[in-house]
Design a protein around this motif. Structure first.
Motif, mmCIF file in Angstrom:
data_model
loop_
_atom_site.group_PDB
_atom_site.id
_atom_site.type_symbol
_atom_site.label_atom_id
_atom_site.label_comp_id
_atom_site.label_asym_id
_atom_site.label_seq_id
_atom_site.Cartn_x
_atom_site.Cartn_y
_atom_site.Cartn_z
ATOM 1 N N VAL A 169 -1.490 -4.919 3.933
ATOM 2 C CA VAL A 169 -2.144 -5.684 5.005
ATOM 3 C C VAL A 169 -1.693 -5.163 6.370
ATOM 4 O O VAL A 169 -2.512 -4.967 7.268
ATOM 5 C CB VAL A 169 -1.853 -7.199 4.852
ATOM 6 N N LEU A 170 -0.400 -4.907 6.518
ATOM 7 C CA LEU A 170 0.134 -4.447 7.803
ATOM 8 C C LEU A 170 -0.250 -3.011 8.130
ATOM 9 O O LEU A 170 -0.533 -2.686 9.279
ATOM 10 C CB LEU A 170 1.663 -4.587 7.810
ATOM 11 N N LYS A 171 -0.301 -2.132 7.131
ATOM 12 C CA LYS A 171 -0.404 -0.697 7.401
ATOM 13 C C LYS A 171 -1.744 -0.053 7.055
ATOM 14 O O LYS A 171 -1.887 1.161 7.139
ATOM 15 C CB LYS A 171 0.713 0.030 6.639
ATOM 16 N N HIS A 172 -2.758 -0.823 6.701
ATOM 17 C CA HIS A 172 -3.996 -0.206 6.221
ATOM 18 C C HIS A 172 -4.766 0.591 7.275
ATOM 19 O O HIS A 172 -5.698 1.319 6.940
ATOM 20 C CB HIS A 172 -4.912 -1.239 5.539
ATOM 21 N N HIS A 173 -4.375 0.506 8.546
ATOM 22 C CA HIS A 173 -5.012 1.329 9.588
ATOM 23 C C HIS A 173 -4.072 2.397 10.140
ATOM 24 O O HIS A 173 -4.382 3.039 11.150
ATOM 25 C CB HIS A 173 -5.539 0.459 10.734
ATOM 26 N N GLU A 174 -2.951 2.609 9.468
ATOM 27 C CA GLU A 174 -2.044 3.695 9.864
ATOM 28 C C GLU A 174 -2.634 5.011 9.368
ATOM 29 O O GLU A 174 -3.446 5.031 8.439
ATOM 30 C CB GLU A 174 -0.643 3.468 9.273
ATOM 31 N N ARG A 175 -2.218 6.105 10.001
ATOM 32 C CA ARG A 175 -2.735 7.426 9.630
ATOM 33 C C ARG A 175 -1.582 8.386 9.392
ATOM 34 O O ARG A 175 -0.508 8.249 9.995
ATOM 35 C CB ARG A 175 -3.632 7.974 10.750
ATOM 36 N N LEU A 176 -1.813 9.362 8.549
ATOM 37 C CA LEU A 176 -0.770 10.331 8.219
ATOM 38 C C LEU A 176 -0.312 11.143 9.429
ATOM 39 O O LEU A 176 0.795 11.667 9.447
ATOM 40 C CB LEU A 176 -1.250 11.271 7.109
ATOM 41 N N ASP A 177 -1.162 11.235 10.474
ATOM 42 C CA ASP A 177 -0.786 11.966 11.690
ATOM 43 C C ASP A 177 -0.073 11.069 12.703
ATOM 44 O O ASP A 177 0.277 11.502 13.795
ATOM 45 C CB ASP A 177 -2.000 12.637 12.330
ATOM 46 N N GLY A 178 0.142 9.800 12.352
ATOM 47 C CA GLY A 178 0.845 8.873 13.236
ATOM 48 C C GLY A 178 -0.022 8.261 14.318
ATOM 49 O O GLY A 178 0.466 7.526 15.171
ATOM 50 N N LYS A 179 -1.324 8.523 14.296
ATOM 51 C CA LYS A 179 -2.222 8.029 15.346
ATOM 52 C C LYS A 179 -2.946 6.738 14.950
ATOM 53 O O LYS A 179 -3.906 6.353 15.585
ATOM 54 C CB LYS A 179 -3.243 9.104 15.714
ATOM 55 N N GLY A 180 -2.488 6.093 13.893
ATOM 56 C CA GLY A 180 -3.099 4.844 13.468
ATOM 57 C C GLY A 180 -2.513 3.656 14.217
ATOM 58 O O GLY A 180 -1.780 3.813 15.194
ATOM 59 N N PRO A 216 -1.189 -0.735 13.506
ATOM 60 C CA PRO A 216 -0.572 -1.159 14.757
ATOM 61 C C PRO A 216 0.784 -0.513 15.040
ATOM 62 O O PRO A 216 1.307 -0.615 16.151
ATOM 63 C CB PRO A 216 -0.391 -2.666 14.549
ATOM 64 N N LEU A 217 1.389 0.186 14.064
ATOM 65 C CA LEU A 217 2.748 0.696 14.223
ATOM 66 C C LEU A 217 2.818 2.154 14.662
ATOM 67 O O LEU A 217 3.838 2.591 15.175
ATOM 68 C CB LEU A 217 3.530 0.523 12.903
ATOM 69 N N GLY A 218 1.764 2.927 14.435
ATOM 70 C CA GLY A 218 1.767 4.348 14.794
ATOM 71 C C GLY A 218 2.741 5.162 13.949
ATOM 72 O O GLY A 218 3.362 6.090 14.451
ATOM 73 N N ILE A 219 2.853 4.833 12.672
ATOM 74 C CA ILE A 219 3.797 5.521 11.788
ATOM 75 C C ILE A 219 3.093 6.588 10.950
ATOM 76 O O ILE A 219 1.879 6.550 10.766
ATOM 77 C CB ILE A 219 4.514 4.515 10.850
ATOM 78 N N LYS A 220 3.886 7.545 10.444
ATOM 79 C CA LYS A 220 3.356 8.607 9.591
ATOM 80 C C LYS A 220 3.701 8.380 8.123
ATOM 81 O O LYS A 220 3.008 8.858 7.244
ATOM 82 C CB LYS A 220 3.930 9.964 10.016
ATOM 83 N N ASP A 221 4.797 7.714 7.877
ATOM 84 C CA ASP A 221 5.275 7.489 6.510
ATOM 85 C C ASP A 221 4.554 6.286 5.920
ATOM 86 O O ASP A 221 4.932 5.141 6.162
ATOM 87 C CB ASP A 221 6.792 7.271 6.525
ATOM 88 N N ILE A 222 3.513 6.568 5.150
ATOM 89 C CA ILE A 222 2.642 5.509 4.639
ATOM 90 C C ILE A 222 2.710 5.504 3.111
ATOM 91 O O ILE A 222 2.480 6.540 2.479
ATOM 92 C CB ILE A 222 1.193 5.736 5.111
ATOM 93 N N PRO A 223 3.008 4.356 2.517
ATOM 94 C CA PRO A 223 3.041 4.278 1.054
ATOM 95 C C PRO A 223 1.696 4.658 0.437
ATOM 96 O O PRO A 223 0.637 4.408 1.007
ATOM 97 C CB PRO A 223 3.365 2.806 0.785
ATOM 98 N N PHE A 224 1.749 5.243 -0.752
ATOM 99 C CA PHE A 224 0.554 5.730 -1.447
ATOM 100 C C PHE A 224 -0.464 4.615 -1.669
ATOM 101 O O PHE A 224 -1.668 4.818 -1.492
ATOM 102 C CB PHE A 224 0.956 6.377 -2.778
ATOM 103 N N SER A 225 0.006 3.429 -2.030
ATOM 104 C CA SER A 225 -0.917 2.310 -2.273
ATOM 105 C C SER A 225 -1.680 1.938 -1.001
ATOM 106 O O SER A 225 -2.839 1.541 -1.066
ATOM 107 C CB SER A 225 -0.176 1.105 -2.838
ATOM 108 N N VAL A 226 -1.041 2.091 0.147
ATOM 109 C CA VAL A 226 -1.719 1.826 1.424
ATOM 110 C C VAL A 226 -2.832 2.843 1.633
ATOM 111 O O VAL A 226 -3.938 2.496 2.064
ATOM 112 C CB VAL A 226 -0.721 1.855 2.609
#
Length: 186
Positions: free
Chosen positions: A131-142, A144-154
């Motif tokens: 729920v928190l990370k579903h709009h994060e991106r692998l390049d860190g440009k997602g 709301p957190l702007g993170i690159k380390d995203i779990p596979f399920s996300v």
């Protein structure tokens, strides 16, 4: 031949929906979150249908990847709830029939945080993560957190989310073709 393909498709869809129905039976999340999903569907029927489709796509992706039943269940539930934070977004923004202003975009980009806040008191860590990370991106440009380390399920839910968003009519644009969708996603 066409009749056989149609029958085959119908049989496959029936089997998938039976599997999902079986997965939903006795799930605690339905008791906890059913009223929230109902409230969201009354307020915004598109989001409710979108959430259901994203859950189905996520289930199918997880199944294809060989996820065990328990993990499939968590991904399915999280995908179903991924946009629950939109319940806190004003209708004037959520249902706007044309492009958002930069301020409106910032407000809608808060929905993952709002969803997380809404659900954080429940002990469902995988669901909260999605729920928190579903709009994060692998390049860190997602967001709301702007993170690159995203779990596979996300990532699974994110792919399903983008696919459904692109292939369905939105208030501000018509659905894209499968070819256009796959090109964008690639």
């Amino acid at each position: 031949m066409v009749e056989q393909l149609a029958e085959s498709k119908e049989t496959v869809l029936k089997r998938i929906f039976e599997e999902i129905h079986e997965l939903e039976k006795g799930q605690k999340w339905l008791e906890h979150f059913g009223i929230l999903l109902k409230a969201l569907s009354i307020r915004d029927s598109y989001t409710e249908g979108h959430s259901r489709r994203v859950a189905i796509y996520s289930y199918l992706i997880g199944k294809e990847l060989g996820f065990e039943r328990e993990k499939l269940s968590k991904v399915y539930v999280a995908a179903f709830l991924h946009d629950i934070g939109k319940i806190g977004i004003p209708d004037a923004i959520l249902l706007k029939p044309y492009s958002l202003t930069s301020l409106e975009r910032k407000l809608i980009e808060r929905h993952p945080l709002l969803g997380y806040e809404l659900l954080k008191d429940y002990d469902f860590p995988v669901i909260l993560d999605i729920v928190l990370k579903h709009h994060e991106r692998l390049d860190g440009k997602g967001y709301p957190l702007g993170i690159k380390d995203i779990p596979f399920s996300v990532n699974i839910v994110s792919v399903a989310d983008v696919f459904d968003a692109l292939t369905t009519d939105r208030p501000y644009r018509k659905a894209l073709s499968l070819e256009e969708t796959l090109s964008i996603m690639e």
